[in-house]
Design an enzyme around this catalytic site. Sequence first.
Site, PDB file in Angstrom:
ATOM      1  N   LYS A 160      -6.727  -6.640 -13.110  1.00 34.62           N
ATOM      2  CA  LYS A 160      -7.096  -7.566 -12.035  1.00 34.62           C
ATOM      3  C   LYS A 160      -8.458  -8.232 -12.246  1.00 34.62           C
ATOM      4  CE  LYS A 160      -3.934  -5.219  -9.017  1.00 34.62           C
ATOM      5  NZ  LYS A 160      -3.689  -3.881  -9.502  1.00 34.62           N
ATOM      6  N   ASP A 219       7.601  -9.477  -9.288  1.00 38.08           N
ATOM      7  CA  ASP A 219       6.865  -8.482  -8.519  1.00 38.08           C
ATOM      8  C   ASP A 219       7.269  -8.703  -7.065  1.00 38.08           C
ATOM      9  OD1 ASP A 219       5.018  -6.591  -7.864  1.00 38.08           O
ATOM     10  OD2 ASP A 219       3.324  -7.965  -7.832  1.00 38.08           O
TER      11      ASP A 219
HETATM   12  N1  GDD Z   1       3.684   8.865  -8.585  1.00 35.62           N
HETATM   13  C1  GDD Z   1       2.778   7.925  -8.307  1.00 35.62           C
HETATM   14  N2  GDD Z   1       1.543   8.337  -7.845  1.00 35.62           N
HETATM   15  N3  GDD Z   1       3.083   6.627  -8.487  1.00 35.62           N
HETATM   16  C2  GDD Z   1       2.137   5.709  -8.177  1.00 35.62           C
HETATM   17  C3  GDD Z   1       0.854   6.053  -7.681  1.00 35.62           C
HETATM   18  C4  GDD Z   1       0.564   7.449  -7.511  1.00 35.62           C
HETATM   19  O1  GDD Z   1      -0.527   7.850  -7.098  1.00 35.62           O
HETATM   20  N4  GDD Z   1       0.141   4.919  -7.472  1.00 35.62           N
HETATM   21  C5  GDD Z   1       0.943   3.898  -7.829  1.00 35.62           C
HETATM   22  N5  GDD Z   1       2.153   4.364  -8.244  1.00 35.62           N
HETATM   23  C6  GDD Z   1       3.285   3.566  -8.705  1.00 35.62           C
HETATM   24  C7  GDD Z   1       3.660   2.471  -7.718  1.00 35.62           C
HETATM   25  O2  GDD Z   1       4.677   2.939  -6.812  1.00 35.62           O
HETATM   26  C8  GDD Z   1       4.154   1.361  -8.609  1.00 35.62           C
HETATM   27  O3  GDD Z   1       5.532   1.501  -8.898  1.00 35.62           O
HETATM   28  C9  GDD Z   1       3.366   1.558  -9.918  1.00 35.62           C
HETATM   29  O4  GDD Z   1       2.867   2.902  -9.878  1.00 35.62           O
HETATM   30  C10 GDD Z   1       2.193   0.559 -10.076  1.00 35.62           C
HETATM   31  O5  GDD Z   1       1.307   0.723  -9.004  1.00 35.62           O
HETATM   32  P1  GDD Z   1       0.895  -0.498  -8.044  1.00 35.62           P
HETATM   33  O6  GDD Z   1      -0.027   0.036  -7.013  1.00 35.62           O
HETATM   34  O7  GDD Z   1       2.097  -1.226  -7.583  1.00 35.62           O
HETATM   35  O8  GDD Z   1       0.041  -1.400  -9.038  1.00 35.62           O
HETATM   36  P2  GDD Z   1      -0.121  -2.982  -9.063  1.00 35.62           P
HETATM   37  O9  GDD Z   1       1.137  -3.659  -8.669  1.00 35.62           O
HETATM   38  O10 GDD Z   1      -1.327  -3.322  -8.282  1.00 35.62           O
HETATM   39  O11 GDD Z   1      -0.409  -3.261 -10.617  1.00 35.62           O
HETATM   40  C11 GDD Z   1       0.401  -2.678 -11.627  1.00 35.62           C
HETATM   41  O12 GDD Z   1       1.576  -3.434 -11.854  1.00 35.62           O
HETATM   42  C12 GDD Z   1       1.377  -4.771 -12.402  1.00 35.62           C
HETATM   43  C13 GDD Z   1       2.763  -5.371 -12.616  1.00 35.62           C
HETATM   44  O13 GDD Z   1       3.415  -5.513 -11.397  1.00 35.62           O
HETATM   45  C14 GDD Z   1      -0.430  -2.583 -12.923  1.00 35.62           C
HETATM   46  O14 GDD Z   1       0.278  -1.788 -13.821  1.00 35.62           O
HETATM   47  C15 GDD Z   1      -0.725  -3.966 -13.484  1.00 35.62           C
HETATM   48  O15 GDD Z   1      -1.422  -3.832 -14.718  1.00 35.62           O
HETATM   49  C16 GDD Z   1       0.587  -4.714 -13.719  1.00 35.62           C
HETATM   50  O16 GDD Z   1       0.325  -6.044 -14.199  1.00 35.62           O
HETATM   51 MG    MG Z   2       2.923  -3.129  -7.899  1.00 35.51          MG
END
Ligand code: GDD
Ligand code: MG
Length: 356
Positions: A160, A219
């Site tokens: 980010k 997304d």
């Molecule tokens: N088990 C578990 N425990 N899963 C988790 C946790 C946790 O504490 N925190 C997050 N997740 C899971 C979420 O449910 C989701 O499926 C995934 O890990 C990514 O977490 P998000 O919180 O959704 O991250 P984001 O959307 O801000 O960013 C991520 O996804 C992007 C693509 O959509 C990152 O990986 C970015 O680098 C990426 O571009």
């Molecule tokens: Mg996400």
Amino acid sequence: MKALILAGGFATRLRPLSCSRPKTLFPLVNRPLLQWIFERLADGGVDEVILAVNALTQFYIRQQKPCKCGLKVRFSLDPPKNPLGTAGPIKKAEKLLGHDEPFIVLNGDIFADIDYKALIEAHKKANALATMALCSVEDPSCFGVVELCKDNYITRFIEKPPKGQVPSNFINAGAYVLDPGVFDFIPEGRAVSIEREIFPRLVVAKQLVGHCIDGLWMDIGKPAEYLEANRLLLSSFAHKIVNPKNVLAEIKSPVALEQGVVVGEKSILGPYAIIGKNVKIGCNVTISNSIVFSDAEIGDDVKLNGAVVGEGAYIGRHADIGDGCIIADQAKVKENVHMRDGATVCPAKEISENVL
Ligand code: GDD
Ligand code: MG
């Protein structure tokens, strides 16, 4: 081949729909997101999946029982009150994933039409511990962004980045192939972010490569993105959708209707109406650009345009709901209520006045 799906997040931006279901169970054209993911993993040669979740998400998944697509499915739970982040759950599942061969890790909250066989091939060819699926987006600032060099090694990874400081338009698509050697990079027993702690270290060690994907990637973080993802999928898979024949409503394609939908006279469904199982729709109803989850009930003369109606919700006669409004599961909108401009009703709550 094994895959670990990260699905323990709280989907706060999708409230109030996510108050009563995890994001990975949100329906996309009437099938839970998790089922779309399972299907693609099974096609890619995966036979076992580990769901890294919290206890509540495990409860919802067990209750809803999405089709497993022939996969063996196990759970690995984050400790209560201490979510492990996006890398901690990988370390916790070290024994389940094993040290024999590379495995897949993916975010359970995105729709990605990834060819996993091609991703695994790319990983085998590259000389690195980790291969990340990449896709190109217009505004990368709310994702993990990479700088790639010619031979596909990732030379920078920034989660980010502030606007104006993005190294490229290639983002982390949320799917990786990892060698068991990556376990050594992840500290044990605490929350660890793969994006902020592990990828930057893999970059320094020259152990992270990128593989560009070109299929549909979405997304569904915010309500507008959730509606748009359904719309895109409905268009893409319209040729495969078979609607029940006994529905008498006027249908303006594309429309997806599940089994058991009942519609009264003079109702018009579509374009872009997605109606879940056993939904009851009254007479003279129009539903366009909207999603209605299973078991909801829509009274006579209702108009829905650009709305999401949750499971078992009730919409009273003459209600008019538009523009990104969300009626959560089991909520009730009384007769004649007009709602506009992204207004929401929380699960099991009742509303009897206009929200304009
Ligand atoms: N088990 C578990 N425990 N899963 C988790 C946790 C946790 O504490 N925190 C997050 N997740 C899971 C979420 O449910 C989701 O499926 C995934 O890990 C990514 O977490 P998000 O919180 O959704 O991250 P984001 O959307 O801000 O960013 C991520 O996804 C992007 C693509 O959509 C990152 O990986 C970015 O680098 C990426 O571009
Ligand atoms: Mg996400």
